[in-house]
Enzyme design. Sequence first.
Site: not given
Ligand code: NAD
Length: 313
Positions: A261, A279
Amino acid sequence: MNSWLVLITDGLEESGQKILRSSCKVDDRKGISADELIQIIGNYDALIVRSRTKVTADVLARADKLKVIGRAGVGVDNIDLASASARQITVVNAPQSTTIAVAEHTIAMMVALARNLTQADASMKNGQWLKSQLMGSELYGKTFGLIGVGNIGTQVAHRAAAFGMTVLGYDPYLDNEQIQKRGAQPVTLSDLFVRSDYISVHVPLNPETRNMLDGQAFSAMKRGVRIICTARGGVIDETALLQALESGQVAGAALDVFAVEPPGLTALVAHPHVIATPHIAAQTVEAQARAAVDIAEEILAALEGKPLRWKVV
Ligand code: NAD
C-alpha cells in the site's frame, strides 16, 4: 504532570490528543519517515500509530525508553509483536472503535458490486448513458459467506441478513453455537466456497491466513462469485485473484486493502470488475474519534500501570 513523552506518527484526532495532554507531553509527527522514526524513537515513553508506520525490530532496538505502543485501530500486523514482547514493551489497540465503519464499508462495496455503481458513475461522468449494459443483480436470496466471524464479521452478518441473504460463517476459533449467535450458519471452508455468491474476508493477517484465498481456493468457489476484502492485504493472493477475474471464475472483487500500500495502478486495481478503495474502511469521523479516545485512555492506563482493556502483548 508526569514527564511522559508520547510520539504520534500517523495522526490522532484532537479528542485523543487532549486526553493525553492532561498528563503527558505529546509530539505529533504525522507522516514521519522510517529513518526519522529510528533516529528519534529513543526519546519517547509511548508511541501511537495507525497502519502506515512500520514498528520493526530495528525501530524497537532503538526504543530505549519505550513502555507502550498503541495502535489506534485494530490490525497490529505493522508492529513486530515478538520484538516488542522480548523488550517488555506493551502493545495495545482499540479493537472495537472501527467495527461499525468497516462493516458499513463492506456492505457498501457489496452493493456497489451487485449494481455496477462505480462503472455507472464513471460512464455518466464520461457523458455516456449505459442503461442497458449495466444490468445488476439483487442481493435478496443470495448466499453470503463470511470468513472470520469476529467483531466486524458479526456486524456484517447482521447487515447482510437485513438484505434477505443467507449468511454462512467459517471461523475455526469459534464453536457452532457462537457462530450462530453472531448471525451466521456455521459451515466448513469448502462448503462456504461451494455455496457462496459473495465471500467477504474478516480475519487478521498472520502466517495462517496469508494467501488464504489463493488459486486453489478460487477454483473451489462457485463460478461467478464476488469477493470482498476489507481485512488485510496479503490474505488474498492478488496474482491468483487477477487470474480468476480474467477467467471469469470470479465475477467481481471489491478491495480496500492491498499486499503493498499504496499499490499504484496495478493490473488488479485497473481491472474493470474490481472496485478499489484506498484503505478507507475505518475512515469515518465517528470511528476515528472513537479510536483516538480509546487508544489515548489505554496508553495512559499502561503508563500509569493500571489494568488494560485491550492488551495485545
Ligand atoms: P476480530 O479479532 O474481532 O475477528 C477476527 C476473527 O477472525 C476472529 O473471530 C478469529 O477467530 C477469526 N479467524 C482467525 N483466523 C482465522 C482463520 N484462519 N479462518 C477463519 N477465521 C479466522 O477482528 P475484527 O475487528 O473483526 O477485524 C477483522 C479484520 O479487519 C482484521 O484483519 C483487521 O486488521 C481488519 N480491519 C481492517 C480495517 C480497514 O481499515 N480496512 C479496519 C479495521 C480492521
